[in-house]
Design a protein around this motif. Structure first.
Motif, PDB file in Angstrom:
ATOM      1  N   ASP A  14       0.828  -1.208   0.000  1.00  0.00           N
ATOM      2  CA  ASP A  14       0.000   0.000   0.000  1.00  0.00           C
ATOM      3  C   ASP A  14       0.861   1.255   0.000  1.00  0.00           C
ATOM      4  O   ASP A  14       0.506   2.266  -0.606  1.00  0.00           O
ATOM      5  CB  ASP A  14      -0.920   0.001   1.219  1.00  0.00           C
ATOM      6  N   LEU A  15       1.999   1.186   0.672  1.00  0.00           N
ATOM      7  CA  LEU A  15       2.943   2.314   0.751  1.00  0.00           C
ATOM      8  C   LEU A  15       4.343   1.804   0.482  1.00  0.00           C
ATOM      9  O   LEU A  15       4.760   0.788   1.058  1.00  0.00           O
ATOM     10  CB  LEU A  15       2.880   2.947   2.145  1.00  0.00           C
ATOM     11  N   VAL A  16       5.059   2.482  -0.411  1.00  0.00           N
ATOM     12  CA  VAL A  16       6.455   2.145  -0.707  1.00  0.00           C
ATOM     13  C   VAL A  16       7.301   3.400  -0.540  1.00  0.00           C
ATOM     14  O   VAL A  16       6.913   4.490  -0.977  1.00  0.00           O
ATOM     15  CB  VAL A  16       6.606   1.589  -2.142  1.00  0.00           C
ATOM     16  N   VAL A  17       8.450   3.239   0.103  1.00  0.00           N
ATOM     17  CA  VAL A  17       9.409   4.329   0.276  1.00  0.00           C
ATOM     18  C   VAL A  17      10.719   3.924  -0.393  1.00  0.00           C
ATOM     19  O   VAL A  17      11.246   2.832  -0.131  1.00  0.00           O
ATOM     20  CB  VAL A  17       9.668   4.626   1.763  1.00  0.00           C
ATOM     21  N   GLU A  18      11.233   4.777  -1.263  1.00  0.00           N
ATOM     22  CA  GLU A  18      12.555   4.577  -1.860  1.00  0.00           C
ATOM     23  C   GLU A  18      13.441   5.777  -1.516  1.00  0.00           C
ATOM     24  O   GLU A  18      13.025   6.927  -1.698  1.00  0.00           O
ATOM     25  CB  GLU A  18      12.477   4.432  -3.381  1.00  0.00           C
ATOM     26  N   LEU A  19      14.637   5.500  -0.995  1.00  0.00           N
ATOM     27  CA  LEU A  19      15.627   6.541  -0.735  1.00  0.00           C
ATOM     28  C   LEU A  19      16.560   6.587  -1.939  1.00  0.00           C
ATOM     29  O   LEU A  19      17.249   5.613  -2.246  1.00  0.00           O
ATOM     30  CB  LEU A  19      16.408   6.240   0.545  1.00  0.00           C
ATOM     31  N   VAL A  20      16.572   7.715  -2.613  1.00  0.00           N
ATOM     32  CA  VAL A  20      17.318   7.858  -3.857  1.00  0.00           C
ATOM     33  C   VAL A  20      18.808   8.004  -3.573  1.00  0.00           C
ATOM     34  O   VAL A  20      19.212   8.747  -2.684  1.00  0.00           O
ATOM     35  CB  VAL A  20      16.805   9.082  -4.639  1.00  0.00           C
TER      36      VAL A  20
END
Length: 211
Positions: A117-123
């Protein structure tokens, strides 16, 4: 006599030759191997920086404690843990992902069988094209409802929400604060992400009214 300065480093695990199925990828991959599966191909991932890991740990901690304090009973996981999607066949390893209690059946012992439902990517410099390009398209098509793109080098954070038309649009900021739609009641002060050192977790939890 072995020198105390010598450090044994295992050679990176070579991927199997040719296209592989997702099941073969899972069998080959282990907890020490950072890789993703993309339409039959194995893509090796670079090692994360200290800045990346510190920020990831900070986000995981405050979201996990918020989730527990509000009894949302959702599932929160940190990389490496594959998320399988079908529209653009892939087994990505998001830095952070959250699944609501209503969709817990997707959680398998070694992978998530469907979109979070929620995805976090640190660039990072190595991942910027992938996070903003391929993954953006894949997550949108798969139906990931909320996608956070956080770039600590540029000090830029973008929060995308999936619309009724299946397209991502930037979520609004209110005086530097982002309020999640997936994590009801959770908000994030974007300035926290760029502080050096990161703010003490206890002070953040007080602002979030968790303690």
């Amino acid at each position: 006599m072995v020198s105390h300065t010598a450090i044994d480093r295992a050679e990176p695990k070579a991927p199997p030759p040719g296209p592989v199925t997702f099941e073969e990828f899972l069998e080959w991959c282990d907890e020490d191997t950072h890789a993703e599966w993309v339409n039959g191909a194995i893509v090796m991932m670079s090692l994360a920086s200290d800045q990346h890991q510190q920020l990831l740990g900070f986000l995981f901690t405050i979201i996990q404690l918020f989730n527990q304090a509000h009894d949302q009973s959702g599932w929160l996981q940190i990389a490496p843990f594959p998320m399988r999607t079908e529209v653009h066949p892939s087994g990505r390893e998001p830095d952070l992902m959250f699944v609501t209690r209503e969709r817990m059946q997707l959680v398998q012992p070694t992978f998530l069988d469907g979109p979070a439902d929620l995805v976090v990517e640190l660039v990072s410099p190595e991942s910027i094209g992938r996070d903003r390009g391929e993954k953006f398209v894949e997550y949108e098509a798969a139906g990931v409802r909320e996608y956070w793109l956080i770039d600590p080098i540029r000090q830029q954070a973008e929060f995308y929400l999936l619309g009724a038309d299946g397209r991502y649009r930037l979520g609004p900021l209110d005086e530097g604060i982002y309020r999640s739609q997936v994590l009801a009641g959770f908000w994030l002060r974007v300035a926290w992400l760029w502080q050096k050192p990161l703010p003490p977790v206890l002070s953040v939890l007080k602002e979030l009214a968790i303690i």
